[in-house]
Design an enzyme around this catalytic site. Structure first.
Site, PDB file in Angstrom:
ATOM      1  N   SER A 113      -2.214  53.506  25.040  1.00  0.00           N
ATOM      2  CA  SER A 113      -1.461  52.398  24.437  1.00  0.00           C
ATOM      3  C   SER A 113      -1.925  51.990  23.055  1.00  0.00           C
ATOM      4  O   SER A 113      -1.306  51.128  22.419  1.00  0.00           O
ATOM      5  CB  SER A 113      -1.480  51.181  25.365  1.00  0.00           C
ATOM      6  OG  SER A 113      -0.584  51.373  26.427  1.00  0.00           O
ATOM      7  N   LYS A 116       0.640  51.949  20.348  1.00  0.00           N
ATOM      8  CA  LYS A 116       1.481  50.801  20.001  1.00  0.00           C
ATOM      9  C   LYS A 116       1.147  50.228  18.621  1.00  0.00           C
ATOM     10  O   LYS A 116       1.992  49.593  17.990  1.00  0.00           O
ATOM     11  CB  LYS A 116       1.353  49.720  21.068  1.00  0.00           C
ATOM     12  CG  LYS A 116       1.944  50.102  22.419  1.00  0.00           C
ATOM     13  CD  LYS A 116       1.817  48.965  23.404  1.00  0.00           C
ATOM     14  CE  LYS A 116       2.488  49.278  24.737  1.00  0.00           C
ATOM     15  NZ  LYS A 116       1.794  50.315  25.500  1.00  0.00           N
ATOM     16  N   SER A 297       0.232  44.623  25.900  1.00  0.00           N
ATOM     17  CA  SER A 297       0.571  46.046  25.911  1.00  0.00           C
ATOM     18  C   SER A 297       1.906  46.295  26.588  1.00  0.00           C
ATOM     19  O   SER A 297       2.012  47.055  27.550  1.00  0.00           O
ATOM     20  CB  SER A 297      -0.534  46.859  26.580  1.00  0.00           C
ATOM     21  OG  SER A 297      -0.531  48.183  26.119  1.00  0.00           O
TER      22      SER A 297
END
Length: 468
Positions: A113, A116, A297
């Site tokens: 993640s 991102k 997230s």
């Protein structure tokens, strides 16, 4: 990062010290970070955006003269922790640009993640911080027909206006329906709406990235990606983590039709070319969506931002169009994204590739909130304080010495845990770092504690950090 534990809490609060200081703190390299974070504010609250600025002149350069420092503080033992499996990492002095610590830092690997952060940077570059995603209703081609046109806003809620959802400040279908009724009554007095067509053509298929694990829908982190959905297709509209369904479009259509009473037919199709717009609602601005995405997230916002970025960049409207949009957008920040490969916006795919060395450079710009990257800084979880770094299993025990001093994005997929961001070291040195704990198969959750321990040890070392 996805969590099977306490993520059910709604992602509605961040600490005001993080947000306010993230925007207002000066860019002097000697004191680039806020010291305290205490008062909560809603993530959905729009923030006044500063003018886009370049990184200060003190930004690291190859010719900057650096005073000799005794590199006597080693984290080598922590970096060899077997819980980290196949470890990669890099730490950089953000004031001088000097690489203080490196373990395969130029190797491009999956970053979970942490992806991102790249998605957010690309969206801010291509869309701009004030861009909003629009859901609209237009006149249909038949008597009594309207078309609900999805615009990629995954935060749109099926709950009545005023209801708190997982996305603070989200628009509501009830508001859109009320606007449509007023416009329809004015344009078609005496005629009722009898048919609603659902148009999802803004996003192309497939709706599920082929390399994603299907279990993610049941675990509650990720829906099928369609241009029309409500509440990120959550079963529980208020929970950050909640099981997702198999038909987000159908859920949205049924919810919208319910606001028009019984006997309304729901079908799927596309809006007539040039159809008159009856009403619309808009999402929070991209600057706010980025913060909501990063803090807990949120895979759904990340995928929507990646897809809309690709559309606006002109590369297409499918998963395969994302890389061609994101990589060129990242170049606009003056850092060549060499070896970067973007398969999705969320980082769920094992096929994404980011070298830790790229992240340490990008986080220098995030640290200074330069080139329009302030929303990324404002959205980063803070160790022991906010978001995905506030859970009981993060920065606990000995690692708690770095509470409030680490601003970082977490990452988790089955084959790895990651952590990358900014450290305000004990000696005041601003550091950027990227750490990966990767494996060819399942990586245990205790890798999180090993990453936190290593990060806290780096905080203790500061500019004395040794590469041995």
């Amino acid at each position: 990062m996805r969590s099977r534990t306490a993520l059910a809490a709604s992602a509605t609060l961040v600490l005001a010290g993080l947000v306010a200081a993230g925007w207002a703190a000066g860019t002097a390299l000697g004191d680039p970070l806020p010291v305290s974070t205490t008062t909560p504010v809603a993530v959905g609250t729009a923030i006044a955006l500063p003018a886009r600025t370049a990184t200060p002149s003190a930004t690291p350069t190859a010719t900057r003269t650096v005073a000799a420092v005794a590199r006597t503080c080693s984290v080598a033992a922590a970096a060899r922790d077997p819980r980290l499996r196949s470890f990669q990492g890099r730490v950089v002095n953000a004031r001088t640009g000097e690489v203080l610590f490196d373990r395969q830092g130029t190797k491009a690997s999956r970053a979970a993640s942490v992806m991102k952060v790249l998605t957010s940077a690309a969206a801010l570059e291509v869309l701009g911080p004030g861009y909003r995603l629009t859901t609209k209703v237009v006149e249909g081609s038949r008597p009594g027909e309207v078309v609900l046109v999805g615009g990629g806003d995954v935060t749109l809620s099926r709950t009545p206006a005023g209801t708190a959802t997982a996305y603070a400040g989200a628009p509501h279908l009830s508001t859109l329906a009320a606007k449509v009724k007023r416009a329809w009554k004015a344009a078609h007095p005496g005629e009722r709406i009898t048919r609603i067509v659902l148009d999802t053509s803004y996003f192309g298929g497939p709706t599920w990235q082929p390399t994603w694990a299907v279990k993610e829908r049941a675990l509650g982190s990720t829906p099928r990606m369609t241009a029309l959905m409500v509440d990120g297709d959550r079963a529980n509209t208020a929970a950050n983590t909640s099981p997702r369904g198999n038909d987000p479009v159908g859920r949205a259509g049924s919810a919208f039709a319910a606001y028009f009473g019984g006997g309304v037919q729901v079908a799927r199709g596309t809006a007539p070319r040039g159809a008159s717009v009856l009403a619309s609602v808009r999402s929070q601005p991209v600057s706010t969506l980025v913060q909501q995405e990063l803090l807990y997230s949120d895979n759904t916002i990340a995928e929507a931002l990646a897809r809309v970025t690709a559309i606006e960049a002109g590369t297409g409207n499918t998963f395969s169009a994302i890389d061609a949009a994101v990589v060129p957008a990242l170049r606009q920040y003056g850092i060549e994204p060499a070896k970067v490969r973007v398969v999705d916006g969320s980082g769920l795919s094992d096929d994404n590739r980011i070298p830790p060395s790229y992240l340490t450079k990008l986080f220098v710009k995030v640290l200074h909130k330069s080139d329009g990257l302030g929303p990324v800084f404002a959205g980063l979880p803070v160790a022991g304080r906010t978001g995905s770094l506030s859970y009981g299993d993060r920065f606990a025990g000995a690692a708690s010495k770095a509470d409030g001093k680490v601003w970082a994005k977490t990452g988790w997929i089955d084959t790895g845990y990651t952590l990358a961001g900014i450290i305000r070291a004990k000696d005041g040195t601003p550091l950027t770092f990227a750490f990966y704990a990767l494996g060819d198969s399942f990586v245990s959750a205790n890798a999180k504690q090993a990453l936190d321990t290593l990060t806290a040890d780096v905080w203790s070392c500061g500019n004395r950090l040794s590469d041995t």
